[in-house]
Enzyme design. Structure first.
Site, short mmCIF file in Angstrom:
data_model
loop_
_atom_site.label_atom_id
_atom_site.label_comp_id
_atom_site.label_asym_id
_atom_site.label_seq_id
_atom_site.Cartn_x
_atom_site.Cartn_y
_atom_site.Cartn_z
N ILE A 154 29.21 49.39 33.48
CA ILE A 154 29.20 48.10 33.36
C ILE A 154 30.39 47.24 34.06
O ILE A 154 29.92 46.05 34.91
CB ILE A 154 29.36 47.67 31.98
N ASP A 155 31.25 47.67 34.67
CA ASP A 155 32.25 47.27 35.40
C ASP A 155 31.62 46.64 36.72
O ASP A 155 31.91 45.46 37.23
CB ASP A 155 33.42 47.87 35.62
N ALA A 156 31.13 47.37 37.44
CA ALA A 156 30.97 47.43 38.68
C ALA A 156 29.53 46.45 38.87
O ALA A 156 29.60 45.35 39.45
CB ALA A 156 30.12 48.75 39.47
#
Length: 825
Positions: free
Chosen positions: A587-589
């Site tokens: 989810i970060d990217a």
């Protein structure tokens, strides 16, 4: 409403299924006029999720196989700004609507194509690119995270549409950046292969470092290596697996039986906050803590509280104490206590629970609207927005078929769009000055993404690191590419002076933090507007939405967004066995990419109005995006019964992982179904069989190698592909930096071995090839700098003299390094 960021933009959305409609929804949510172009008979995907993805759009049903239908399409193109499609390569050309035809009709059009694989890739371009085929070939189903590898589960099917989510974010940002550059560069055609986007989104799961030091490996990674070294099988039970989890990076059971997930490692003070909230503060006296930016041989103990992971000798006693403490309160009480203490954690929830969650609804992460087909409907909210957009929360239900027909004459009475811009060259963001105040993964991803388009990045970090080298350096090898680095003490007057000089020269500021943290830095809307009314601040956080909610100032990370929005309970199979999806940065990217979408909308508004502002995205919103096909609810909704858990291999017999005679493969015939079997002699006798079809296909597929089945289904809408792995996909597309120019325009998959890296080790990183413009340039960013490497040069650029710079360094207001080595051993 005509005062929205994109209310001046008209989009023709030929998208079907997930990726194309997602781009259209994102643009509609930002105010664009989006006209969905349906085939005769209506959309191919008849599903409530498609109704949700159609919100804010109009719908028209021309028959593009007739001259009259094509003429209508051409007339609309002449009066539009953007065209979106996600057909297989060649389909739009056969309809007479390929990129050249669109440019002839409207030289200023920005067209976006979202094929499954690169159209210039002879190996994959013709493959029927269903979502799961893309995932299977790229490696999403193989070695899916450390847990699955230790449990001995391979492959692992998941219904999450990661490729479409990453592709949609890249697609939306590139459209907006191209629109912003039209005055210099004119119209543009952009291709975003979904498989390329998927590999970029999972970059942190396939990064490879030469002679990677053991100190950065988690207990799970070390156990995998031990078992491989000793020839032992990977066959842990879930209970056994839990004991290899870090005490500050795992799920605990609360008094109400609900799982509670904490991710409070790697950051100075986060583990301390956890123990204090749990009433275990006395343990802090016994736990080591020290500067970890030195070689391990110089450590006074075998681990430090501020650095991941916890040492082997303390892991069990800490976990046992924390297990007992969590059983003393229910999960909702712990959630409030942890949030107030700024200790990152959340209760585990299912998707259905998240859609009803009080914070999700109050913050606008979940919206409600009246849908003519489904009644009162809860849906995922915006994934990118501007803080002062008056219509961010205004949603209209997806249209009925062909409802735009009555408005067509009005639109066609408008004059065609006039040609905009010239034949400028370079990147869409050439000359854009970005001040990067971010850390960890999601925030830095914004800047490293912008660098490929020509932006100039200045990264500010503290003089003493607040993040351990595993997060800051190892992940920073990708996330900090293309930047210059300065270290400042922002608590000092001299550090503050330097910061505000940097702000004054910037066009864009990026930060990851809550509204409280932004205010503490002094980055209020009022102050920024006073300095430069054109300034754009891009802010992402964990739980933010267009409105304030009870968790808006709580801290959080990727895995916590997975836990709260239902990803972990779905992937793990239920509330008792939650698992993170992949391991690093799922989810970060995506959140970083969604923040780029918000920036694109802010730049487009700035171009028209001269007004800057705050562009927003959040981890929770991105967590919804990767579940878009399930992220809705209403009375009498069908059950949330999509495939989940460790035993999942697919979604019925026609969309499933099967073992061929030589290796695993994925078979996808979700629309043709029995008709696909009828064309293959070895399977034709199974046509019409419903009972035990999955078992029968398993037996047949096991009789031949994958290559035979690929040939058997070639040229149809059914797809067969061998299951790849992320590492094999990376290695198959690997080029060495030292060998010269890197091709990022033809092959679907490309990785680069940076064998001239200043770290002194080579590192393999996925190349920035998800966005492929026909005109604008894409640059492979330079290596991530050693933190503080450019401190003196940046201070000189800001007007400081040599003596002043030396004084700042001597007094600790600035610094040139965190450590002697780029990556401490």
């Amino acid at each position: 409403m005509h005062n929205r960021p994109l209310s001046h933009i008209r989009v023709l959305d030929f998208g079907h299924y997930l990726a194309g409609p997602l781009v259209g929804m994102m643009l509609a949510d930002l105010g664009a006029e989006v006209i969905r172009i349906d085939p005769p008979g209506g959309p191919k995907w008849q599903d409530p999720a498609f109704d949700m993805l159609s919100r804010g759009k109009r719908a028209l049903t021309p028959d593009l196989k007739t001259e009259a239908g094509r003429d209508t399409a051409y007339d609309l193109v002449r009066r539009a700004d953007v065209v979106i499609e996600n057909f297989r390569p060649g389909v739009m050309e056969r309809l007479g609507l390929g990129p050249e035809a669109l440019r002839q009709a409207n030289p200023s059009i920005v067209s976006l194509s979202l094929p499954g694989f690169a159209s210039a890739d002879p190996e994959f371009a013709g493959l029927a690119a269903w979502e799961a085929v893309i995932a299977a070939r790229t490696g999403q189903f193989t070695d899916m995270g450390l847990n699955r590898r230790l449990l001995g589960i391979n492959p692992s099917f998941t219904p999450l549409g990661l490729a479409s989510a990453y592709g949609a974010a890249f697609g939306a940002m590139s459209v907006l950046f191209a629109l912003n550059a039209r005055e210099q560069m004119g119209g543009e055609h952009i291709e975003v292969p979904l498989a390329s986007a998927l590999l970029e989104g999972l970059v942190y799961n396939c990064e490879l470092i030469e002679n990677y030091p053991d100190r950065y490996k988690s207990p799970r990674e070390l156990e995998l290596e031990r078992r491989a070294r000793e020839g032992l099988p990977n066959d842990l039970s879930f209970a056994e697996l839990s004991e290899f989890l870090d005490p500050f990076y795992r799920t605990y059971t609360c008094a109400d039986g609900r799982g509670f997930y904490i991710v409070s490692c790697s950051i100075v003070n986060h583990p301390q906050r956890v123990l204090e909230v749990l009433g275990l503060g006395d343990l802090l006296k016994e736990l080591p803590d020290f500067d970890v930016y030195v070689d391990r041989a110089e450590w006074p103990a075998d681990w430090a509280l501020r650095s991941y992971p916890v040492g082997k000798n303390d892991r069990k006693r800490l976990s046992d104490a924390m297990k007992a403490a969590f059983l003393t309160r229910p999960s909702h009480e712990w959630e409030a206590l942890f949030g107030a203490a700024k200790a990152p954690a959340t209760a585990q929830r299912s998707t259905a629970e998240w859609l009803a969650d009080s914070h999700a609804r109050a913050s606008g992460l979940v919206v409600e609207l009246d849908d003519p087909r489904h009644g009162r409907m809860r849906q995922m909210g915006n994934v990118a927005w501007l803080a002062d957009d008056p219509g961010a929360m205004d949603k209209t239900a997806g249209p009925e078929a062909d409802e735009f027909r009555g408005a067509l004459a009005r639109v066609l009475a408008e004059p065609p769009r006039t040609a905009i811009g010239g034949d400028g060259t370079g990147g869409w963001l050439d000359g854009l000055k970005v001040l990067d105040l971010t850390n960890v993964i999601a925030g830095p991803t914004i800047g490293s993404t912008l660098a490929r388009f020509g932006a100039q990045l200045t990264l500010v970090q503290p003089v003493r690191p607040s993040v351990d080298p595993w997060n800051a350096v190892v992940f920073g090898l990708h996330a900090q590419r293309g930047k210059q680095s300065i270290l400042l003490d922002l608590r000092s007057a001299k550090g503050q002076d330097a910061l505000w000089r940097l702000v004054a020269e910037a066009d864009v500021i990026t930060m990851n933090g809550t509204d409280q943290q932004r205010a503490a830095l002094g980055l209020t809307e009022t102050r920024l507007a006073e300095i430069n009314p054109r300034l754009i601040l891009v802010q992402l956080d964990a739980w933010g939405g267009p409105c304030r909610g009870p968790k808006s100032d709580h801290l959080g990370y990727d895995d916590l967004a997975q836990a709260a929005t239902g990803v972990m309970t779905r992937f793990g199979g239920g509330p008792d066995t939650p698992e993170e999806h992949a391991h690093f940065g799922t989810i970060d990217a995506l959140t970083g990419h969604c923040a780029c979408v918000a920036l694109g909308a802010a730049l487009e508004r700035l171009r028209l109005t001269g007004k800057g502002g705050i562009a927003r995205a959040s981890l929770a919103a991105a967590g919804e995006m990767i579940q878009a096909q399930f992220m809705y609810d209403y009375d009498c909704r069908a059950p949330f019964d999509e495939p989940s858990g460790r035993a999942a291999r697919g979604w019925g017999p026609f969309y499933r992982c099967y073992a061929a005679s030589d290796r695993w493969m994925f078979f996808a015939a979700p629309t043709e179904r029995h008709a696909a079997l009828a064309r293959v002699p070895e399977l034709s006798d199974l046509v019409g069989r419903d009972t035990d079809l999955e078992a029968a296909l398993s037996e047949r597929f096991a009789q031949k190698p994958v290559a035979d089945w690929v040939r058997a289904f070639a040229g149809s809408s059914a797809g067969v592909t061998p299951l790849g792995s992320l590492h094999d996909t990376r290695d198959g597309g690997l080029q060495r930096e030292s060998e010269g120019a890197i091709d990022i325009s033809k092959a679907t998959f490309r990785a680069v071995r940076h064998d001239r890296h200043p770290m002194g080790r080579w590192v393999d990183l996925v190349a920035p090839n998800a966005v492929r413009p026909s005109q604008a340039e894409i640059t492979i960013p330079g290596p991530a700098p050693k933190y503080g490497q450019n401190t003196r040069a940046i201070l000189a650029r800001l007007g400081y003299g040599d003596a002043e710079i030396q004084d700042m360094i001597d007094t600790g207001a600035a610094a040139e390094s965190w450590s002697d080595k780029y990556l401490p051993e």
